[in-house]
Enzyme design. Sequence first.
Site, short mmCIF file in Angstrom:
data_model
loop_
_atom_site.label_atom_id
_atom_site.label_comp_id
_atom_site.label_asym_id
_atom_site.label_seq_id
_atom_site.Cartn_x
_atom_site.Cartn_y
_atom_site.Cartn_z
N HIS A 91 40.94 54.51 41.20
CA HIS A 91 39.51 54.93 41.70
C HIS A 91 38.83 53.57 42.46
CE1 HIS A 91 37.69 52.99 38.05
NE2 HIS A 91 36.61 52.86 38.89
N ASP A 92 39.57 52.52 42.04
CA ASP A 92 38.93 51.06 42.75
C ASP A 92 40.11 50.45 43.32
OD1 ASP A 92 36.26 51.10 42.74
OD2 ASP A 92 36.44 50.69 40.33
N HIS A 112 35.84 44.51 39.18
CA HIS A 112 36.51 45.49 39.63
C HIS A 112 38.06 45.05 39.82
CE1 HIS A 112 32.57 47.06 41.48
NE2 HIS A 112 32.83 47.99 40.78
N ASP A 133 33.13 55.83 34.60
CA ASP A 133 33.04 54.71 35.59
C ASP A 133 31.97 53.65 35.12
OD1 ASP A 133 33.59 53.05 37.47
OD2 ASP A 133 32.69 54.11 39.31
N HIS A 143 39.22 46.82 34.40
CA HIS A 143 38.19 47.82 34.66
C HIS A 143 38.77 49.35 35.01
CE1 HIS A 143 34.93 50.21 35.96
NE2 HIS A 143 35.59 50.52 37.43
#
Length: 301
Positions: free
Chosen positions: A134-135, A94, A244, A98
């Site tokens: 998103h992360d 992550h 994802d 990514h």
Amino acid sequence: GDGADGGGADGGAGGSGDGGGAPLCDAAPCVFIGAHVLASWSYDFTAAPPDQLTKMCYDMFILSGVVDYFALNITLLGNLIAAVASNYHDMPYHNFNHACHVLHSVWMVLRAPSAQAALTMEDQLGVMLAALCHDLDHDGRSNSYHVNTQSELARLYNDTSVMENHHCALAFDLLARKECALLDGLCRDTQRTLRRVIVGCILSTDMASHFSLTQDFCKHPVEFDANVDADRLLLGKVVLHACDIGGAVRPFDVSAQLSRRVHREFEALAAEEAALGIPVTLDIDTSDPTVADQMEVNFID
């Protein structure tokens, strides 16, 4: 989905810096890598250095048409990408690499005429920003870990989609910075729409929502009505969630590298959880290649 600037031969490249970032282009938008390279599922950037990843992200926003459509400030875009990169960390999986894989997949999907017909430009910009962010600030731990340890984040978000809420909140914290305020020049209605899309899409990356989201998608008619907000939001959520977890669509050697990174991160998490005496999120031991391969088959199934 639950980021970082991994290092090492198989750690992935990622972001670094103070987040201020010099603009990638000083005047008119330019393209560094180009669609002739980027527009392929076979493009391998698993070991790309941070500057290449940053340029990739910049190019995809330019090539998507959203920068021209909304007359976005390219200096702010460059600053935002730099700030996002610096808020991913040195995790095996992550990490910023990514995030770039997910953004690249989203951009590839959005290039399809059917996607462009179903999603407005607001939707497309929202899903791309959601993919990039998103992360954010991922610490390599699962929601289960945070809930079971009653971490500060778990208490803040009341045990609900802990990491996804954190990623999303940080995304808007970055967008609120003067030097990263990419959306400030847009009208309030557009800003509200973008917030709804970004929040909805990032929260949909929680694997706890996987089956309900899949069921909603499967029950929906094949056609999505571009005039119905709920249709477009559902499609945006599905696009981001699929991208994802969709590393398997890439060439086998790329997919295999991504899988090894996932395995390393979850093995470290399992060891930490076992040491703390809390439930293990994913009991994983990939020292046996056959077991590791079967895990990937099971995940795809």
